[in-house]
Design a protein around this motif. Structure first.
Motif, PDB file in Angstrom:
ATOM      1  N   VAL A 144       0.853  -1.190   0.000  1.00 29.63           N
ATOM      2  CA  VAL A 144       0.000   0.000   0.000  1.00 29.63           C
ATOM      3  C   VAL A 144       0.889   1.240   0.000  1.00 29.63           C
ATOM      4  N   LEU A 145       0.647   2.121  -0.947  1.00 26.18           N
ATOM      5  CA  LEU A 145       1.437   3.343  -1.016  1.00 26.18           C
ATOM      6  C   LEU A 145       1.138   4.215   0.200  1.00 26.18           C
ATOM      7  N   CYS A 146       2.185   4.666   0.863  1.00 27.31           N
ATOM      8  CA  CYS A 146       1.996   5.518   2.019  1.00 27.31           C
ATOM      9  C   CYS A 146       3.083   6.579   2.032  1.00 27.31           C
ATOM     10  N   SER A 147       2.802   7.646   2.731  1.00 28.40           N
ATOM     11  CA  SER A 147       3.754   8.732   2.844  1.00 28.40           C
ATOM     12  C   SER A 147       4.154   8.880   4.302  1.00 28.40           C
ATOM     13  N   VAL A 148       5.446   8.802   4.552  1.00 24.12           N
ATOM     14  CA  VAL A 148       5.975   8.952   5.899  1.00 24.12           C
ATOM     15  C   VAL A 148       7.028  10.050   5.857  1.00 24.12           C
ATOM     16  N   SER A 149       6.790  11.125   6.575  1.00 20.90           N
ATOM     17  CA  SER A 149       7.746  12.226   6.620  1.00 20.90           C
ATOM     18  C   SER A 149       8.932  11.847   7.491  1.00 20.90           C
ATOM     19  N   PRO A 150      10.057  12.547   7.356  1.00 22.70           N
ATOM     20  CA  PRO A 150      11.181  12.277   8.262  1.00 22.70           C
ATOM     21  C   PRO A 150      10.785  12.417   9.728  1.00 22.70           C
ATOM     22  N   ALA A 151       9.995  13.423  10.050  1.00 27.68           N
ATOM     23  CA  ALA A 151       9.549  13.601  11.441  1.00 27.68           C
ATOM     24  C   ALA A 151       8.671  12.439  11.879  1.00 27.68           C
ATOM     25  N   GLY A 152       7.804  11.987  10.988  1.00 32.43           N
ATOM     26  CA  GLY A 152       6.951  10.857  11.315  1.00 32.43           C
ATOM     27  C   GLY A 152       7.747   9.577  11.502  1.00 32.43           C
ATOM     28  N   ALA A 153       8.753   9.364  10.644  1.00 32.18           N
ATOM     29  CA  ALA A 153       9.596   8.184  10.768  1.00 32.18           C
ATOM     30  C   ALA A 153      10.397   8.231  12.065  1.00 32.18           C
ATOM     31  N   PHE A 154      10.888   9.404  12.429  1.00 35.04           N
ATOM     32  CA  PHE A 154      11.609   9.562  13.697  1.00 35.04           C
ATOM     33  C   PHE A 154      10.696   9.183  14.862  1.00 35.04           C
ATOM     34  N   ALA A 155       9.465   9.661  14.829  1.00 34.97           N
ATOM     35  CA  ALA A 155       8.525   9.379  15.910  1.00 34.97           C
ATOM     36  C   ALA A 155       8.232   7.883  16.006  1.00 34.97           C
ATOM     37  N   VAL A 156       8.080   7.213  14.859  1.00 32.14           N
ATOM     38  CA  VAL A 156       7.797   5.777  14.850  1.00 32.14           C
ATOM     39  C   VAL A 156       8.946   4.991  15.472  1.00 32.14           C
ATOM     40  N   GLU A 157      10.173   5.296  15.057  1.00 33.62           N
ATOM     41  CA  GLU A 157      11.326   4.566  15.577  1.00 33.62           C
ATOM     42  C   GLU A 157      11.556   4.856  17.064  1.00 33.62           C
ATOM     43  N   ALA A 158      11.348   6.106  17.457  1.00 38.86           N
ATOM     44  CA  ALA A 158      11.502   6.445  18.875  1.00 38.86           C
ATOM     45  C   ALA A 158      10.423   5.776  19.716  1.00 38.86           C
ATOM     46  N   LEU A 159       9.180   5.791  19.240  1.00 39.57           N
ATOM     47  CA  LEU A 159       8.080   5.201  19.996  1.00 39.57           C
ATOM     48  C   LEU A 159       8.232   3.688  20.099  1.00 39.57           C
ATOM     49  N   GLY A 160       8.602   3.042  18.999  1.00 36.49           N
ATOM     50  CA  GLY A 160       8.782   1.597  19.033  1.00 36.49           C
ATOM     51  C   GLY A 160       9.866   1.183  20.018  1.00 36.49           C
ATOM     52  N   THR A 161      10.988   1.929  20.009  1.00 36.09           N
ATOM     53  CA  THR A 161      12.069   1.614  20.948  1.00 36.09           C
ATOM     54  C   THR A 161      11.663   1.928  22.375  1.00 36.09           C
ATOM     55  N   PHE A 162      10.884   2.984  22.553  1.00 35.91           N
ATOM     56  CA  PHE A 162      10.369   3.324  23.885  1.00 35.91           C
ATOM     57  C   PHE A 162       9.591   2.148  24.462  1.00 35.91           C
ATOM     58  N   TRP A 163       8.670   1.590  23.684  1.00 28.15           N
ATOM     59  CA  TRP A 163       7.873   0.466  24.180  1.00 28.15           C
ATOM     60  C   TRP A 163       8.738  -0.754  24.424  1.00 28.15           C
ATOM     61  N   LEU A 164       9.685  -1.006  23.532  1.00 27.07           N
ATOM     62  CA  LEU A 164      10.570  -2.154  23.709  1.00 27.07           C
ATOM     63  C   LEU A 164      11.342  -2.062  25.017  1.00 27.07           C
ATOM     64  N   VAL A 165      11.981  -0.932  25.261  1.00 27.78           N
ATOM     65  CA  VAL A 165      12.796  -0.768  26.466  1.00 27.78           C
ATOM     66  C   VAL A 165      11.925  -0.771  27.721  1.00 27.78           C
ATOM     67  N   LEU A 166      10.783  -0.119  27.657  1.00 28.04           N
ATOM     68  CA  LEU A 166       9.900  -0.098  28.823  1.00 28.04           C
ATOM     69  C   LEU A 166       9.457  -1.504  29.198  1.00 28.04           C
ATOM     70  N   ILE A 167       9.116  -2.306  28.215  1.00 25.41           N
ATOM     71  CA  ILE A 167       8.674  -3.675  28.489  1.00 25.41           C
ATOM     72  C   ILE A 167       9.845  -4.520  28.999  1.00 25.41           C
ATOM     73  N   ILE A 168      11.041  -4.282  28.454  1.00 32.40           N
ATOM     74  CA  ILE A 168      12.222  -4.995  28.945  1.00 32.40           C
ATOM     75  C   ILE A 168      12.436  -4.715  30.432  1.00 32.40           C
ATOM     76  N   PHE A 169      12.350  -3.449  30.814  1.00 32.00           N
ATOM     77  CA  PHE A 169      12.519  -3.098  32.225  1.00 32.00           C
ATOM     78  C   PHE A 169      11.437  -3.760  33.074  1.00 32.00           C
ATOM     79  N   ALA A 170      10.219  -3.734  32.602  1.00 34.78           N
ATOM     80  CA  ALA A 170       9.119  -4.315  33.373  1.00 34.78           C
ATOM     81  C   ALA A 170       9.279  -5.825  33.526  1.00 34.78           C
ATOM     82  N   LEU A 171       9.788  -6.490  32.471  1.00 30.49           N
ATOM     83  CA  LEU A 171       9.931  -7.942  32.504  1.00 30.49           C
ATOM     84  C   LEU A 171      11.104  -8.408  33.345  1.00 30.49           C
ATOM     85  N   THR A 172      12.101  -7.539  33.542  1.00 30.59           N
ATOM     86  CA  THR A 172      13.341  -7.982  34.180  1.00 30.59           C
ATOM     87  C   THR A 172      13.633  -7.289  35.496  1.00 30.59           C
TER      88      THR A 172
END
Length: 279
Positions: A144-172
Motif C-alpha cells: 500500500v502506497l503511504c507517505s511517511v515524513s522524516p519527522a513521522g519516521a523519527f517518531a515511529v522509531e523512537a516510539l517503538g524503541t520506547f515500548w521495547l525498552v519499557l517492556i524490557i525493564f518491566a519484565l526484568t
C-alpha cells in the motif's frame, strides 16, 4: 581485552550477529524468493531470532544486543558507563559481520533479481535489494502506497524503541512482582519485537536497534549500494535509525527509573534483584 570486558564483548558480538543474521536472512528470502507472504510471518521469525540470541549469549553478557538498550541500562544505573563503549563496538561489529554473511549467502540470488528487473546497484531502484541490509521509510515492500515524513519516521522509531525498552525493564526488574521468571522473559521480549514489527514495519521497516540497522547498512554501502545505503534515498538514516532509538530508549529508561520503579518500591518494598538482559 580480558576478564569481564572480554566476556561482555564476546556475548554482545555473537548475540547481535545472530539476531541480525537470522532477521536479515528472513527479509532476504522474502524479497528474493517470496518465501513469506505476510508481515506477521516475518515478524514472528524476527521475534524468535531475538529470543534465541538472548538465550545463547546472556551467560556471556547481559544480552542487550542493542545500543539503545545498553544506553538505557546506563541511564537507569544498571550498567557501569565504562562498559558502554565495549557494548556498542561489539554490537556494531556483530551487525556488520552479519551483513557480510547475508551478502555471502544471498549475493548470487541478488544478482539474478537485479538482472531480471534491470536494477543497477547503487541506483535509486536498488533500494529493493539494499533493504536486505538496512531499513527505509516508507517500507519499499509495502503493498500500500503511504507517505511517511522524516519527522513521522523519527517518531515511529523512537516510539517503538520506547515500548521495547519499557517492556524490557518491566519484565526484568526485580521489584515488579508480576514479572515472569528469567527463563521465560526472553520469549516475551521476542514476542514484543513481533508485536512492534507487526504494527510499525509498513511505515519504517521497524528497526528499533541502531546496531541492527547501521552494521549491515555500512556493509551494503561498501558493497556497492553507495548513497542508496548511506544516507539513503530520502536521507535521514542517522536521525531516524540511530538517534531516534537512542532517544526513545532513554526516555523509557528515565520513565521507569524515576517514576515506575519508585512506585513499585513503595508498594512492595526493596527490589530483590536487578537482573537484566534484552535485545
Amino acid at each position: 581485552m580480558t576478564g569481564d570486558y572480554g566476556h561482555s564483548f564476546a556475548g554482545e558480538l555473537l548475540g547481535t550477529f545472530m539476531l541480525v543474521f537470522f532477521g536479515c536472512s528472513t527479509v532476504a528470502v522474502t524479497v528474493l524468493f517470496s518465501a513469506y507472504t505476510g508481515l506477521f510471518q516475518v515478524a514472528v521469525v524476527w521475534g524468535i531470532s531475538v529470543t534465541l540470541a538472548i538465550y545463547a549469549t546472556r551467560h556471556l553478557s547481559c544480552a542487550h544486543l542493542n545500543p539503545a538498550v545498553s544506553l538505557a541500562m546506563v541511564i537507569a544505573g544498571r550498567m557501569d558507563v565504562r562498559k558502554l563503549p565495549v557494548y556498542w563496538v561489539a554490537q556494531l561489529t556483530g551487525g556488520f559481520l552479519a551483513g557480510a554473511a547475508v551478502y555471502a549467502i544471498f549475493s548470487p540470488s541478488m544478482a539474478v533479481v537485479e538482472a531480471a528487473r534491470h536494477i543497477v546497484r547503487g541506483a535509486p531502484e536498488s533500494v529493493l535489494t539494499a533493504m536486505l541490509f538496512g531499513e527505509y521509510y516508507p517500507n519499499p515492500s509495502s503493498p500500500v502506497l503511504c507517505s511517511v515524513s522524516p519527522a513521522g519516521a523519527f517518531a515511529v522509531e523512537a516510539l517503538g524503541t520506547f515500548w521495547l525498552v519499557l517492556i524490557i525493564f518491566a519484565l526484568t526488574e526485580g521489584c515488579n512482582v508480576g514479572r515472569p521468571s528469567s527463563d521465560v522473559a526472553p520469549i516475551l521480549i521476542g514476542l514484543t519485537i513481533t508485536v512492534l514489527i507487526s504494527i510499525f514495519a509498513p511505515l519504517t521497516m521497524a528497526g528499533f536497534n541502531p546496531a541492527r540497522d547501521f552494521g549491515p547498512r555500512l556493509f551494503a554501502f561498501l558493497a556497492g549500494w553507495g548513497k542508496v545505503a548511506i544516507p539513503g534515498p530520502r536521507g535521514g538514516f542517522f536521525t531516524i535509525y540511530i538517534l531516534a532509538p537512542l532517544v526513545g530508549g532513554s526516555l523509557a529508561s528515565l520513565l521507569f527509573h524515576k517514576l515506575l520503579e519508585p512506585l513499585m518500591r513503595g508498594k512492595h518494598g526493596a527490589c530483590s534483584c536487578k537482573d537484566h538482559f534484552s535485545l
